[in-house]
Enzyme design. Structure first.
Site, PDB file in Angstrom:
ATOM      1  N   ASP A   1       0.927  -1.171  -0.016  1.00  0.00           N
ATOM      2  CA  ASP A   1      -0.042   0.046  -0.039  1.00  0.00           C
ATOM      3  C   ASP A   1       0.742   1.262  -0.085  1.00  0.00           C
ATOM      4  O   ASP A   1       1.705   1.517   0.727  1.00  0.00           O
ATOM      5  CB  ASP A   1      -0.930   0.028   1.342  1.00  0.00           C
ATOM      6  CG  ASP A   1      -1.661  -1.243   1.551  1.00  0.00           C
ATOM      7  OD1 ASP A   1      -1.605  -2.111   0.718  1.00  0.00           O
ATOM      8  OD2 ASP A   1      -2.376  -1.175   2.543  1.00  0.00           O
TER       9      ASP A   1
ATOM     10  N   GLU B   9     -10.448  -2.498   4.578  1.00  0.00           N
ATOM     11  CA  GLU B   9      -9.106  -2.165   4.777  1.00  0.00           C
ATOM     12  C   GLU B   9      -8.899  -0.533   4.031  1.00  0.00           C
ATOM     13  O   GLU B   9      -9.800   0.033   3.177  1.00  0.00           O
ATOM     14  CB  GLU B   9      -7.995  -2.883   3.886  1.00  0.00           C
ATOM     15  CG  GLU B   9      -7.857  -4.222   4.470  1.00  0.00           C
ATOM     16  CD  GLU B   9      -6.823  -5.253   3.985  1.00  0.00           C
ATOM     17  OE1 GLU B   9      -6.361  -5.757   4.759  1.00  0.00           O
ATOM     18  OE2 GLU B   9      -6.698  -5.117   2.764  1.00  0.00           O
TER      19      GLU B   9
HETATM   20  C1  FRU Z   1      -3.831  -3.706   2.807  1.00  0.00           C
HETATM   21  C2  FRU Z   1      -3.334  -4.101   3.943  1.00  0.00           C
HETATM   22  C3  FRU Z   1      -3.420  -3.170   5.244  1.00  0.00           C
HETATM   23  C4  FRU Z   1      -2.508  -3.395   6.153  1.00  0.00           C
HETATM   24  C5  FRU Z   1      -1.152  -3.302   5.306  1.00  0.00           C
HETATM   25  C6  FRU Z   1      -0.265  -4.336   5.682  1.00  0.00           C
HETATM   26  O1  FRU Z   1      -3.242  -4.227   1.491  1.00  0.00           O
HETATM   27  O2  FRU Z   1      -3.587  -5.427   4.452  1.00  0.00           O
HETATM   28  O3  FRU Z   1      -4.747  -3.180   5.766  1.00  0.00           O
HETATM   29  O4  FRU Z   1      -2.396  -2.242   6.885  1.00  0.00           O
HETATM   30  O5  FRU Z   1      -1.907  -4.049   3.783  1.00  0.00           O
HETATM   31  O6  FRU Z   1       0.825  -4.540   5.051  1.00  0.00           O
END
Ligand code: FRU
Length: 493
Positions: free
Chosen positions: A28, A203
């Site tokens: 992300d 998320e």
């Molecule tokens: C989304 C996610 C988020 C989390 C991060 C962990 O892709 O699962 O919810 O904070 O990636 O790397």
């Protein structure tokens, strides 16, 4: 003994005009803000491997949203303490509401999820007092405890003018929770929102106002990524349009809306500050899918971002729809003579370029729709080795689709990669279908119907796809290609 230089950023599949890290894993985008001449981009980063694990915040900066310079890791995991650094956001604390300012710069404050070895997720702060070069943990973390939820993460914080205070949206189970604060440290729960597609874990929410078309009116948009449960499998981002009164978000309707139907646009969020006078809402997303992200055949890095995209609210079949277009800055990377063809009748498979095409392309296309001409057609990126990446426009089915199964490479074992990806077409009042396609070594980003139908997909071919062919799909009917312009894009590295 000197170490021979690495052939950096020229590897097979390496994006040339998208951000990717020099090496190792990213997912992300996090904490995007603009301050003092620089756009900051942070991201989920594993500094020691090209697989997801050991999350830190990597950091890159840019002066123009195109050329990125990778910086030292900004936030380090604390495996024995509060944990790994998961997704979150960052803001410029112009009024020093945190009291963290030490010199001439207002504090830049990041709010993110600390996720411990025991998978306990809490919200924490980190800050920079030197304009974004160096970051340190806030001494009294966490600032928001976990109410005993397995998934409690990805805070997105913004300053609410109307309320003169900070607002945070947070994914909490299958809800988006809204909190308020005067100082980014003490948070008060306000409300929860839950609707739309429920197929997976919620998320990376984001909440922001956008003008409706060119009018004075504005609406609030809530972005929310879910994994799995996307329309074409795995991860995808849905959004809601509605109103926000500073404490509650109300959606206008219960329609499920997807930001992008391609499988490789996830966890996208927007810049929390932009240069003065720049009213644009710019988003960037992770260009991959949890279905296969850990297996894509790239080395020594894994993961890239989409191009920065400008978001708008436009009228659509059912009320409003969120559209996206590459930021205008991208056109400055165009180089070399564009192939340009106008008013060509295409009766059978027709090559659109005589010489081999570059691996980085910006293609604009307008094809007549109806009026006796074929309204269903296929575009094919191909190579001499027989690999093909197919884009189909099927007017009868009302669909636009991508089929990358003939560029299988090592990815063939992943069902999620081989499946056709389909996007419903937004009804076009226009007499021509307009498309913009960005192709960059291993990715395709498709913007159609003024950015109201989007498909973003990675692909992994053995050799570059250097041919582009167009063919009608309606038997003997010819199609009218009103215009195609193909430009090569310069590398940013
Ligand atoms: C989304 C996610 C988020 C989390 C991060 C962990 O892709 O699962 O919810 O904070 O990636 O790397």
């Amino acid at each position: 003994m000197s170490i021979p230089p690495k052939p950096c950023y020229r590897e097979h599949h390496r994006p040339q005009f998208h951000f990717s890290p020099r090496e190792n894993w990213i997912n992300d985008p996090n904490g995007m803000l603009y301050y003092n001449g620089l756009y900051h981009l942070f991201y989920q980063y594993n500094p020691s491997d090209k697989a997801w694990s050991n999350m830190h915040w990597g950091h890159a900066t840019s002066r123009d949203l195109l050329h990125w310079e990778e910086r030292p890791v900004a936030l380090h995991a604390e495996p024995e303490g509060l944990g790994y650094i998961y997704s979150g956001s960052a803001v410029v604390d112009w009024h020093n509401t945190t009291g963290l300012q030490q010199g001439e710069h207002p504090p830049l404050v990041a709010m993110f999820t600390h996720s411990s070895k025991w998978n306990r997720q809490v919200q924490s702060l980190a800050y920079s007092v030197d304009g974004g070069d160096n970051w340190q943990m806030y001494a009294h973390n966490p600032v928001l405890e976990n109410p005993d939820l397995e998934d409690f993460r990805d805070p997105k914080v913004f300053w609410c003018e109307q309320q003169q205070g900070w607002v945070m949206v947070l994914a909490a189970g299958r809800e988006v929770q809204i909190f308020r604060s005067a100082n980014l440290k003490d948070w008060r729960y306000c409300s929860s929102f839950s609707a739309g597609a429920m197929g997976g874990v919620w998320e990376c929410p984001d909440l922001f106002p956008l003008p409706v078309g060119d009018s004075e009116l504005s609406k609030w948009v809530l972005l929310l990524s879910i994994n799995p449960g996307g329309p074409n499998g795995g991860s995808a981002t849905q959004y809601f349009i509605g109103d926000f009164d500073g404490e509650h978000f109300h959606a206008d309707d219960d329609e499920v809306r997807w930001l992008d139907y391609g499988t490789d646009n996830y966890a996208g969020v927007t810049w929390s500050s932009m240069p003065q006078g720049d009213e644009r809402r710019i988003m960037i997303a992770w260009m991959s899918n949890w279905l296969y992200a850990n297996h894509v055949p790239t080395a020594p890095w894994r993961g890239a971002m989409t191009v920065p995209r400008e978001l708008k609210l436009l009228p659509a079949a059912h009320g409003l729809c969120l559209s996206a277009a590459p930021v205008a800055e991208l056109a400055s990377l165009r180089c070399g003579a564009a192939v340009e063809v106008r008013d060509m009748l295409v009766e059978r498979r027709q090559s659109l370029a005589t010489a081999p095409l570059a691996d980085t392309l910006d293609v604009e296309l307008a094809i007549a729709n109806g009026g006796g001409q074929a309204s269903s057609w296929q575009l094919c990126f191909a190579n001499a080795g027989g690999e093909q990446l197919l884009l189909q426009f099927d007017a009868a089915a009302g669909e636009l689709s991508i089929d990358r199964s003939a560029t299988a490479h090592q990815m063939a074992v992943h069902d999620g990669y081989m499946r056709k990806q389909v996007a419903p077409l937004q009804p076009a009042g226009d007499s021509a279908v307009g498309l913009r396609i960005l192709k960059d070594a291993s990715s395709l980003e498709i913007f159609s119907s003024d950015g109201r139908s989007l498909l973003t997909a990675l692909y992994f071919s053995r050799a570059p796809l250097d041919q582009l062919q167009l063919s009608p799909l309606d038997g003997n009917t010819a199609l009218l290609l009103e215009r195609v312009a193909i430009s090569e894009l310069r590398s940013i590295w």
